[in-house]
Enzyme design. Structure first.
Site, PDB file in Angstrom:
ATOM      1  N   ARG A 167      -7.506 -11.191 -20.834  1.00 29.86           N
ATOM      2  CA  ARG A 167      -6.268 -10.029 -20.135  1.00 29.86           C
ATOM      3  C   ARG A 167      -7.097  -8.778 -21.163  1.00 29.86           C
ATOM      4  O   ARG A 167      -6.726  -7.907 -21.304  1.00 29.86           O
ATOM      5  CB  ARG A 167      -4.934 -10.942 -21.419  1.00 29.86           C
ATOM      6  CG  ARG A 167      -4.405 -10.338 -21.942  1.00 29.86           C
ATOM      7  CD  ARG A 167      -3.147 -10.023 -23.180  1.00 29.86           C
ATOM      8  NE  ARG A 167      -3.462 -11.428 -23.978  1.00 29.86           N
ATOM      9  CZ  ARG A 167      -3.943 -11.242 -24.773  1.00 29.86           C
ATOM     10  NH1 ARG A 167      -4.395 -10.286 -25.951  1.00 29.86           N
ATOM     11  NH2 ARG A 167      -4.165 -12.839 -25.621  1.00 29.86           N
ATOM     12  N   TYR A 181      11.099   9.568 -11.681  1.00 25.73           N
ATOM     13  CA  TYR A 181      11.269   8.299 -11.219  1.00 25.73           C
ATOM     14  C   TYR A 181      12.628   7.594 -12.167  1.00 25.73           C
ATOM     15  O   TYR A 181      12.610   7.452 -13.180  1.00 25.73           O
ATOM     16  CB  TYR A 181      10.471   7.543 -11.175  1.00 25.73           C
ATOM     17  CG  TYR A 181      10.445   6.131 -10.466  1.00 25.73           C
ATOM     18  CD1 TYR A 181      10.438   6.283  -8.851  1.00 25.73           C
ATOM     19  CD2 TYR A 181      10.191   5.431 -11.331  1.00 25.73           C
ATOM     20  CE1 TYR A 181      11.051   4.115  -8.994  1.00 25.73           C
ATOM     21  CE2 TYR A 181      10.153   3.721 -10.658  1.00 25.73           C
ATOM     22  CZ  TYR A 181      11.014   3.341 -10.208  1.00 25.73           C
ATOM     23  OH  TYR A 181      11.050   2.401  -9.804  1.00 25.73           O
ATOM     24  N   ASP A 197       3.251  12.091 -13.766  1.00 26.81           N
ATOM     25  CA  ASP A 197       3.277  10.778 -12.778  1.00 26.81           C
ATOM     26  C   ASP A 197       2.326  10.754 -11.107  1.00 26.81           C
ATOM     27  O   ASP A 197       3.651  12.101 -10.748  1.00 26.81           O
ATOM     28  CB  ASP A 197       4.960  10.253 -12.825  1.00 26.81           C
ATOM     29  CG  ASP A 197       5.098   9.120 -11.398  1.00 26.81           C
ATOM     30  OD1 ASP A 197       4.291   9.003 -10.612  1.00 26.81           O
ATOM     31  OD2 ASP A 197       6.247   8.405 -11.908  1.00 26.81           O
ATOM     32  N   LYS A 212       2.296   1.096  -4.865  1.00 26.23           N
ATOM     33  CA  LYS A 212       2.566   2.874  -3.276  1.00 26.23           C
ATOM     34  C   LYS A 212       1.025   2.982  -2.696  1.00 26.23           C
ATOM     35  O   LYS A 212       0.207   1.985  -2.029  1.00 26.23           O
ATOM     36  CB  LYS A 212       3.478   4.001  -4.406  1.00 26.23           C
ATOM     37  CG  LYS A 212       4.342   3.912  -4.938  1.00 26.23           C
ATOM     38  CD  LYS A 212       5.314   2.783  -4.447  1.00 26.23           C
ATOM     39  CE  LYS A 212       6.190   2.276  -5.258  1.00 26.23           C
ATOM     40  NZ  LYS A 212       7.065   3.070  -6.517  1.00 26.23           N
TER      41      LYS A 212
HETATM   42  C1  LIG Z   1       7.556   3.027  -7.518  1.00 20.39           C
HETATM   43  C2  LIG Z   1       7.659   4.170  -8.443  1.00 20.39           C
HETATM   44  C3  LIG Z   1       7.422   4.115  -9.708  1.00 20.39           C
HETATM   45  C4  LIG Z   1       7.232   2.807 -10.957  1.00 20.39           C
HETATM   46  O1  LIG Z   1       6.711   1.984 -10.107  1.00 20.39           O
HETATM   47  P1  LIG Z   1       6.703   0.659 -10.431  1.00 20.39           P
HETATM   48  O2  LIG Z   1       5.133   0.036  -9.745  1.00 20.39           O
HETATM   49  O3  LIG Z   1       7.776   0.355  -8.449  1.00 20.39           O
HETATM   50  O4  LIG Z   1       6.837  -0.244 -10.485  1.00 20.39           O
HETATM   51  C5  LIG Z   1       7.066   5.103 -11.419  1.00 20.39           C
HETATM   52  N1  LIG Z   1       6.742   6.677 -10.530  1.00 20.39           N
HETATM   53  C6  LIG Z   1       7.018   5.973  -8.906  1.00 20.39           C
HETATM   54  C7  LIG Z   1       7.011   7.801  -8.644  1.00 20.39           C
HETATM   55  C8  LIG Z   1       7.127   5.661  -8.395  1.00 20.39           C
HETATM   56  O5  LIG Z   1       7.788   6.089  -6.348  1.00 20.39           O
END
Ligand SMILES: *Cc1c(COP(=O)(O)O)cnc(C)c1O
Length: 372
Positions: free
Chosen positions: A47, A99, A170, A195
């Site tokens: 962990r 988001y 982000d 993603k």
């Molecule tokens: C999908 C996404 C997230 C969240 O990520 P998860 O892996 O689904 O928890 C945050 N910011 C953006 C821009 C995203 O597309």
């Protein structure tokens, strides 16, 4: 040794490396201690750290031009770990087109511990006007979801520095290949590695990367290790495997993205296209300055309202109607119905994640689905 003992220990009776070219998946949750009590292997308990995660964190820190990274079990928990690092009563300036999952997170989980404002960050004066003594963080997202707004990272970083605030970005839609917010002054970069970093829609993950080893970063590392929302060694292995082709995938996503955006902009059934690589995009010049290419995400407004938007997403054949983004397969979705009744997303908006199929096939598919 007896069978019972051998069954447990025979496979583990080795010390030397097998000289693998690819780092194996190290599933061990615990690591041998030396006679002097030390841990010369570098790990104690998985962990806290393990070989695959350390490898992934080092790789992502280098790709984002940072000094360290923390990998998490999802993008949402990466963001949450940053929000948790601030004292109760702290104020965060967040984007209006944040988001959706993070907006929900702030509103539902942090509503009693943090203060936040969701504002249009393309307006720099507006950002400054929201700063107050309790403000600790400007959270930005560029390109944003789902309106593909671009915020000027360098200009916002100047505001953050002047006011002694942290700046986090982000950067999920850009991936580490199309922009590096740390080079533009951000303190922390966040990605949903579900993603583009994963790129194949088969692993959930998130990451924070830091520009410096400061108190905020130590707090985040502590939340990761003690909170424990960490990715498994197998998840880390998959992400490292994906990262090897990411620069080439991002080039192809961007090529398909701009071609599709131009096709859609010229189509009579389309009211508007949101894609930062189009000269018609309101922040096109900023996008050109801070990105090397514009990626595979775009949104469109179709003529005919919500019904027509739903008709289009139900009529395509190569695009899959599903949420998420960044995979090799093209996805399409009617965004407002994903976000629910309190969404501000326009009802005729369709969000597209352009995959790596041949662009001619994608254009043909949309041609038959767009009716007007
Ligand atoms: C999908 C996404 C997230 C969240 O990520 P998860 O892996 O689904 O928890 C945050 N910011 C953006 C821009 C995203 O597309």
């Amino acid at each position: 040794m007896k069978t019972e003992t051998l069954a447990i220990h025979a496979g583990n009776l080795f010390k030397a490396s097998t000289n693998d070219v690819i780092k194996p998946i190290s599933l061990s949750t615990t690591f041998l201690r030396d006679e002097d009590g030390g841990y010369s292997g570098g790990h104690v308990y998985s962990r806290v750290s393990n070989p695959n995660r350390s490898n992934l964190e080092k790789t992502l820190a280098e790709l984002e031009k940072g000094v360290d990274a923390c990998a998490f079990s999802s993008g949402n928990t990466a963001g949450m770990s940053l929000f948790q690092a601030f004292k109760p009563g702290s104020h965060i300036i967040a984007p209006d087109d944040m988001y959706w999952g993070f907006k929900k997170q702030l509103q539902s989980i942090f509503s009693e511990t943090l203060e936040f404002d969701f504002i249009d960050q393309t307006n720099l004066e507006l950002i400054e006007s929201y700063i107050k003594p309790s403000t600790v963080l400007i959270w930005t997202e560029t390109p944003s979801n789902p309106l593909l707004k671009i915020t000027d990272i360098k200009a916002i970083s100047a505001i953050a520095k002047k006011n002694n605030l942290a700046l986090a970005c982000d950067s999920t839609f850009a991936s580490p290949c199309l922009q590096n917010p740390i080079l533009l002054g951000a303190d922390i970069v966040m990605h949903s590695s579900t993603k583009y970093i994963g790129g194949h829609s088969d692993v959930l993950g998130g990451v924070l990367i830091t520009a410096k080893q400061d108190d905020l970063w130590h707090a985040i590392r502590n939340i990761q290790q003690i909170g424990g929302a960490v990715p498994s060694p197998f998840d880390c292995f998959l992400l490292l495997r994906s990262i090897k082709t990411m620069p080439y995938r991002m080039r192809a996503h961007s090529e398909n993205g701009i071609t599709l955006a131009k096709f859609l902009e010229a189509h009579d059934a389309v009211e508007k296209v949101f894609y930062p690589g189009l000269p018609s995009h309101p922040q096109y010049e900023i996008a050109r300055k801070q990105m090397t290419a514009f990626g595979g995400m775009l949104s469109i407004l179709v003529k005919g309202g919500a019904d027509e938007a739903r008709w289009v997403v139900n009529s395509v054949k190569i695009f899959s109607q599903a949420t998420s983004l960044g995979g090799v397969e093209s996805l399409i979705e009617h965004r407002a119905s994903v976000e629910g009744p309190d969404t501000k997303t326009p009802q005729n908006l369709i969000r597209i994640s352009v995959g790596l199929e041949h662009i001619d096939d994608l254009i043909e598919d949309l041609k038959q689905a767009l009716r007007f």
